[in-house]
Write a protein that holds these residues in place. Structure first.
Motif, PDB file in Angstrom:
ATOM      1  N   VAL A   1       0.818  -1.216   0.000  1.00  0.00           N
ATOM      2  CA  VAL A   1       0.000   0.000   0.000  1.00  0.00           C
ATOM      3  C   VAL A   1       0.852   1.267   0.000  1.00  0.00           C
ATOM      4  CG1 VAL A   1      -2.017  -1.071   1.038  1.00  0.00           C
ATOM      5  CG2 VAL A   1      -0.216  -0.149   2.514  1.00  0.00           C
ATOM      6  N   ASP A   2       2.077   1.177   0.518  1.00  0.00           N
ATOM      7  CA  ASP A   2       2.939   2.351   0.521  1.00  0.00           C
ATOM      8  C   ASP A   2       3.937   2.333  -0.635  1.00  0.00           C
ATOM      9  OD1 ASP A   2       4.397   0.212   1.455  1.00  0.00           O
ATOM     10  OD2 ASP A   2       5.458   1.351   3.005  1.00  0.00           O
ATOM     11  N   GLY A   3       3.710   1.462  -1.622  1.00  0.00           N
ATOM     12  CA  GLY A   3       4.594   1.382  -2.781  1.00  0.00           C
ATOM     13  C   GLY A   3       4.373   2.543  -3.735  1.00  0.00           C
ATOM     14  N   ARG A   4       5.291   2.667  -4.693  1.00  0.00           N
ATOM     15  CA  ARG A   4       5.231   3.816  -5.598  1.00  0.00           C
ATOM     16  C   ARG A   4       5.801   3.439  -6.958  1.00  0.00           C
ATOM     17  NH1 ARG A   4       4.510   9.152  -5.465  1.00  0.00           N
ATOM     18  NH2 ARG A   4       5.843  10.576  -6.664  1.00  0.00           N
ATOM     19  N   VAL A   5       5.155   3.928  -8.010  1.00  0.00           N
ATOM     20  CA  VAL A   5       5.648   3.812  -9.382  1.00  0.00           C
ATOM     21  C   VAL A   5       5.884   5.227  -9.914  1.00  0.00           C
ATOM     22  CG1 VAL A   5       5.198   3.011 -11.728  1.00  0.00           C
ATOM     23  CG2 VAL A   5       4.313   1.704  -9.781  1.00  0.00           C
ATOM     24  N   VAL A   6       7.050   5.440 -10.488  1.00  0.00           N
ATOM     25  CA  VAL A   6       7.314   6.652 -11.250  1.00  0.00           C
ATOM     26  C   VAL A   6       7.421   6.237 -12.709  1.00  0.00           C
ATOM     27  CG1 VAL A   6       8.859   8.597 -11.658  1.00  0.00           C
ATOM     28  CG2 VAL A   6       8.535   7.728  -9.332  1.00  0.00           C
ATOM     29  N   SER A   7       6.570   6.806 -13.546  1.00  0.00           N
ATOM     30  CA  SER A   7       6.539   6.439 -14.956  1.00  0.00           C
ATOM     31  C   SER A   7       6.818   7.676 -15.803  1.00  0.00           C
ATOM     32  CB  SER A   7       5.176   5.835 -15.323  1.00  0.00           C
ATOM     33  OG  SER A   7       5.192   5.302 -16.633  1.00  0.00           O
ATOM     34  N   LEU A   8       7.680   7.519 -16.802  1.00  0.00           N
ATOM     35  CA  LEU A   8       8.134   8.635 -17.622  1.00  0.00           C
ATOM     36  C   LEU A   8       7.549   8.524 -19.029  1.00  0.00           C
ATOM     37  CD1 LEU A   8      11.929   8.569 -16.602  1.00  0.00           C
ATOM     38  CD2 LEU A   8       9.981   9.579 -15.368  1.00  0.00           C
ATOM     39  N   GLU A   9       6.924   9.581 -19.491  1.00  0.00           N
ATOM     40  CA  GLU A   9       6.267   9.579 -20.800  1.00  0.00           C
ATOM     41  C   GLU A   9       6.619  10.852 -21.567  1.00  0.00           C
ATOM     42  OE1 GLU A   9       4.618   9.083 -24.161  1.00  0.00           O
ATOM     43  OE2 GLU A   9       4.565   7.417 -22.715  1.00  0.00           O
ATOM     44  N   PHE A  10       7.095  10.685 -22.779  1.00  0.00           N
ATOM     45  CA  PHE A  10       7.497  11.825 -23.605  1.00  0.00           C
ATOM     46  C   PHE A  10       6.312  12.617 -24.133  1.00  0.00           C
ATOM     47  CE2 PHE A  10       8.384  13.481 -27.896  1.00  0.00           C
ATOM     48  CZ  PHE A  10       9.364  14.407 -27.583  1.00  0.00           C
ATOM     49  N   ASN A  11       5.263  11.913 -24.564  1.00  0.00           N
ATOM     50  CA  ASN A  11       4.146  12.544 -25.271  1.00  0.00           C
ATOM     51  C   ASN A  11       3.118  13.105 -24.280  1.00  0.00           C
ATOM     52  OD1 ASN A  11       1.480  12.697 -26.613  1.00  0.00           O
ATOM     53  ND2 ASN A  11       2.591  11.886 -28.388  1.00  0.00           N
TER      54      ASN A  11
ATOM     55  N   ALA B   1      -2.968   8.614 -19.731  1.00  0.00           N
ATOM     56  CA  ALA B   1      -2.476   7.703 -18.686  1.00  0.00           C
ATOM     57  C   ALA B   1      -2.936   8.150 -17.307  1.00  0.00           C
ATOM     58  CB  ALA B   1      -0.950   7.636 -18.741  1.00  0.00           C
ATOM     59  N   ARG B   2      -2.828   9.433 -17.029  1.00  0.00           N
ATOM     60  CA  ARG B   2      -3.228   9.922 -15.700  1.00  0.00           C
ATOM     61  C   ARG B   2      -4.718   9.689 -15.452  1.00  0.00           C
ATOM     62  NH1 ARG B   2       0.213  14.474 -17.317  1.00  0.00           N
ATOM     63  NH2 ARG B   2       2.241  14.243 -16.272  1.00  0.00           N
ATOM     64  N   ALA B   3      -5.532   9.890 -16.490  1.00  0.00           N
ATOM     65  CA  ALA B   3      -6.967   9.639 -16.334  1.00  0.00           C
ATOM     66  C   ALA B   3      -7.234   8.154 -16.083  1.00  0.00           C
ATOM     67  CB  ALA B   3      -7.718  10.116 -17.577  1.00  0.00           C
ATOM     68  N   ASN B   4      -6.528   7.291 -16.795  1.00  0.00           N
ATOM     69  CA  ASN B   4      -6.678   5.845 -16.587  1.00  0.00           C
ATOM     70  C   ASN B   4      -6.268   5.450 -15.171  1.00  0.00           C
ATOM     71  OD1 ASN B   4      -7.624   5.239 -19.173  1.00  0.00           O
ATOM     72  ND2 ASN B   4      -5.559   4.926 -20.001  1.00  0.00           N
ATOM     73  N   ILE B   5      -5.179   6.026 -14.706  1.00  0.00           N
ATOM     74  CA  ILE B   5      -4.681   5.713 -13.362  1.00  0.00           C
ATOM     75  C   ILE B   5      -5.679   6.140 -12.294  1.00  0.00           C
ATOM     76  CG2 ILE B   5      -2.904   6.369 -11.678  1.00  0.00           C
ATOM     77  CD1 ILE B   5      -0.983   6.513 -14.198  1.00  0.00           C
ATOM     78  N   GLU B   6      -6.252   7.316 -12.458  1.00  0.00           N
ATOM     79  CA  GLU B   6      -7.239   7.789 -11.484  1.00  0.00           C
ATOM     80  C   GLU B   6      -8.457   6.880 -11.469  1.00  0.00           C
ATOM     81  OE1 GLU B   6      -7.041  10.076  -9.181  1.00  0.00           O
ATOM     82  OE2 GLU B   6      -4.984  10.603  -9.754  1.00  0.00           O
ATOM     83  N   ARG B   7      -8.935   6.482 -12.652  1.00  0.00           N
ATOM     84  CA  ARG B   7     -10.099   5.588 -12.713  1.00  0.00           C
ATOM     85  C   ARG B   7      -9.795   4.250 -12.053  1.00  0.00           C
ATOM     86  NH1 ARG B   7     -11.024   7.791 -17.853  1.00  0.00           N
ATOM     87  NH2 ARG B   7      -9.760   6.151 -18.788  1.00  0.00           N
ATOM     88  N   ALA B   8      -8.550   3.810 -12.133  1.00  0.00           N
ATOM     89  CA  ALA B   8      -8.167   2.537 -11.514  1.00  0.00           C
ATOM     90  C   ALA B   8      -7.944   2.663 -10.012  1.00  0.00           C
ATOM     91  CB  ALA B   8      -6.892   2.012 -12.182  1.00  0.00           C
ATOM     92  N   GLY B   9      -8.061   3.883  -9.485  1.00  0.00           N
ATOM     93  CA  GLY B   9      -7.907   4.089  -8.045  1.00  0.00           C
ATOM     94  C   GLY B   9      -6.475   4.046  -7.565  1.00  0.00           C
ATOM     95  N   LEU B  10      -5.524   4.351  -8.452  1.00  0.00           N
ATOM     96  CA  LEU B  10      -4.111   4.228  -8.101  1.00  0.00           C
ATOM     97  C   LEU B  10      -3.369   5.564  -8.175  1.00  0.00           C
ATOM     98  CD1 LEU B  10      -3.394   0.918 -10.036  1.00  0.00           C
ATOM     99  CD2 LEU B  10      -3.498   1.183  -7.554  1.00  0.00           C
ATOM    100  N   GLY B  11      -4.123   6.648  -8.142  1.00  0.00           N
ATOM    101  CA  GLY B  11      -3.504   7.954  -8.271  1.00  0.00           C
ATOM    102  C   GLY B  11      -2.488   8.263  -7.187  1.00  0.00           C
ATOM    103  N   SER B  12      -2.682   7.712  -5.992  1.00  0.00           N
ATOM    104  CA  SER B  12      -1.753   7.990  -4.892  1.00  0.00           C
ATOM    105  C   SER B  12      -0.465   7.179  -4.992  1.00  0.00           C
ATOM    106  CB  SER B  12      -2.431   7.704  -3.549  1.00  0.00           C
ATOM    107  OG  SER B  12      -2.760   6.320  -3.440  1.00  0.00           O
TER     108      SER B  12
END
Length: 221
Positions: free
Chosen positions: A81-91, A98-109
């Motif tokens: 639960v305290d894990g973290r992903v940093v993802s790098l995107e050029f476009n 991607a950010r909208a998808n992440i929020e819908r998946a409940g993983l924004g934090s």
């Protein structure tokens, strides 16, 4: 064997080993609707990334190449639960989707998507002390593999798992005279990881719904 057979076997694998997941299906639908290229990892490959993150006991993951965050979400779900992903995107458009998808998946934090050229963003991560990362997934523009791997090693620790995708290139990786910069980047990944005494690595050829390709899996010592 034909591409049709490979795709049928992929469908069989998914039907038996990858449960239905409406949230991930919605990610792919949103990516299509937004006009993103259909180059996400397959569901079976996403599950593999998830399992590799769990096997590694990952708490911090770095992804180079977000696209619409399909693979990002697979990996983030393997974290505590305290894990973290940093993802790098050029476009910027891809990053927005991607950010909208992440929020819908409940993983924004748990997931941060940074926009910009990764070779410019990676030094900032190092300066911030963001590493070391436990798992690093490289799935971006292939000609820049040497730079990505250089920074991956700087942001790694003993035991870090590094995965480099799309390194077989339909078998063209065995030929050095193609003039294809993507093939050149794949060959560079083999040369860099194979010659570094800190690295133990292997590669796997893959066939399936995405055709014939493969990935390198390496562990830093």
């Amino acid at each position: 064997m034909s591409d049709k057979t490979w795709a049928a076997v992929d469908d069989y694998i998914v039907a038996n080993l990858v449960p239905d997941d409406p949230a991930l299906d919605q990610v792919l639908e949103a990516n299509r609707a937004a006009g993103l290229p259909a180059i996400d990892v397959s569901p079976a490959q996403g599950k593999l990334l998830h399992l590799l993150a769990r096997i590694a006991g990952a708490r911090r993951i770095l992804e180079i190449g977000t696209l619409g965050a399909y693979s990002t979400i697979w990996m983030a779900r393997a974290l505590p639960v305290d894990g973290r992903v940093v993802s790098l995107e050029f476009n910027p458009h891809h990053a927005q989707v991607a950010r909208a998808n992440i929020e819908r998946a409940g993983l924004g934090s748990m997931i941060e998507v940074r926009t910009g050229a990764a070779l410019e963003t990676l030094p900032h991560l190092a300066a911030e002390g963001a590493g070391p990362f436990d798992l690093i997934f490289i799935d971006a523009d292939k000609p820049n593999n040497p730079g990505y791997l250089d920074w991956a090693l700087k942001l790694a620790r003993p035991g870090t798992v590094i995965i480099c995708d799309n390194v077989i290139r339909n078998g063209a990786v065995t030929r050095g005279d193609t003039g294809d910069a993507n093939v050149g980047g794949a060959r560079a990944a083999f040369e860099i990881l194979g010659s570094n005494p800190r690295i133990s690595a292997t590669a796997m050829q893959t066939v399936g719904s995405k055709g014939y390709d493969g990935f390198i899996i390496a562990v830093v010592s």
